[in-house]
Design a protein around this motif. Sequence first.
Motif, PDB file in Angstrom:
ATOM      1  N   CYS A 144      22.216 -46.585 -49.205  1.00  0.00           N
ATOM      2  CA  CYS A 144      21.827 -47.492 -48.119  1.00  0.00           C
ATOM      3  C   CYS A 144      22.587 -48.810 -48.191  1.00  0.00           C
ATOM      4  CB  CYS A 144      20.324 -47.766 -48.180  1.00  0.00           C
ATOM      5  SG  CYS A 144      19.322 -46.309 -47.867  1.00  0.00           S
ATOM      6  N   ILE A 188      23.615 -43.314 -42.140  1.00  0.00           N
ATOM      7  CA  ILE A 188      22.709 -44.428 -42.444  1.00  0.00           C
ATOM      8  C   ILE A 188      23.311 -45.729 -41.921  1.00  0.00           C
ATOM      9  CG2 ILE A 188      21.672 -45.802 -44.305  1.00  0.00           C
ATOM     10  CD1 ILE A 188      21.584 -43.146 -45.953  1.00  0.00           C
ATOM     11  N   LYS A 234      17.250 -51.395 -40.401  1.00  0.00           N
ATOM     12  CA  LYS A 234      18.013 -51.833 -41.574  1.00  0.00           C
ATOM     13  C   LYS A 234      17.194 -52.819 -42.398  1.00  0.00           C
ATOM     14  CE  LYS A 234      22.336 -54.064 -42.959  1.00  0.00           C
ATOM     15  NZ  LYS A 234      23.615 -54.641 -42.492  1.00  0.00           N
TER      16      LYS A 234
END
Length: 173
Positions: A97, A124, A135
Amino acid sequence: MKNPFQRSYSAEETSIFNFLSGIKIFETLTDDEKVSFLPYLYLRKYKQDEVVFFRKDPSHALYIIKRGKVSISFDIGDNLEILNQIGSGHSFGNNACIADTNRFYNAIVTSVDADLYVIPHVNIMDIFSAQPKIKAKVLASLTEMYDEYTKQLFASYRSSRGFFSLDLLYTTF
């Protein structure tokens, strides 16, 4: 009364949303936010002793264990030191991430077989670019996880009476 303009989801989608709600980095997302990940949630089957990734590999994907067990280990010389054994409902490779990261541990399937959801890093990042609220929520959860890991590291250091040197930990900050 149900909002007639609210999107409804199939039983399969709802089941996946419920499963994802148990995963720390997804727990604060609404179903309408989780739906963004569905097209990129690939189910992959692994066999015992199959390597998911090695330490220092690029962080190309986030993994979520649907079924089975994965060993998280660190290689020291020719030996692997098991850090943890995780099972269904856990994610790993969470640093996918974060842009431009590499793995800092090994992940190897230890059960006879395992079903892992795989979310590619590129997807992602696309979701994060298009939806900053998602996010922010995911990175906040990731920060909470890393904070907990840091607390555990310091607790381990205190209980081991300094068998490793913490000054090495902060040399890059």
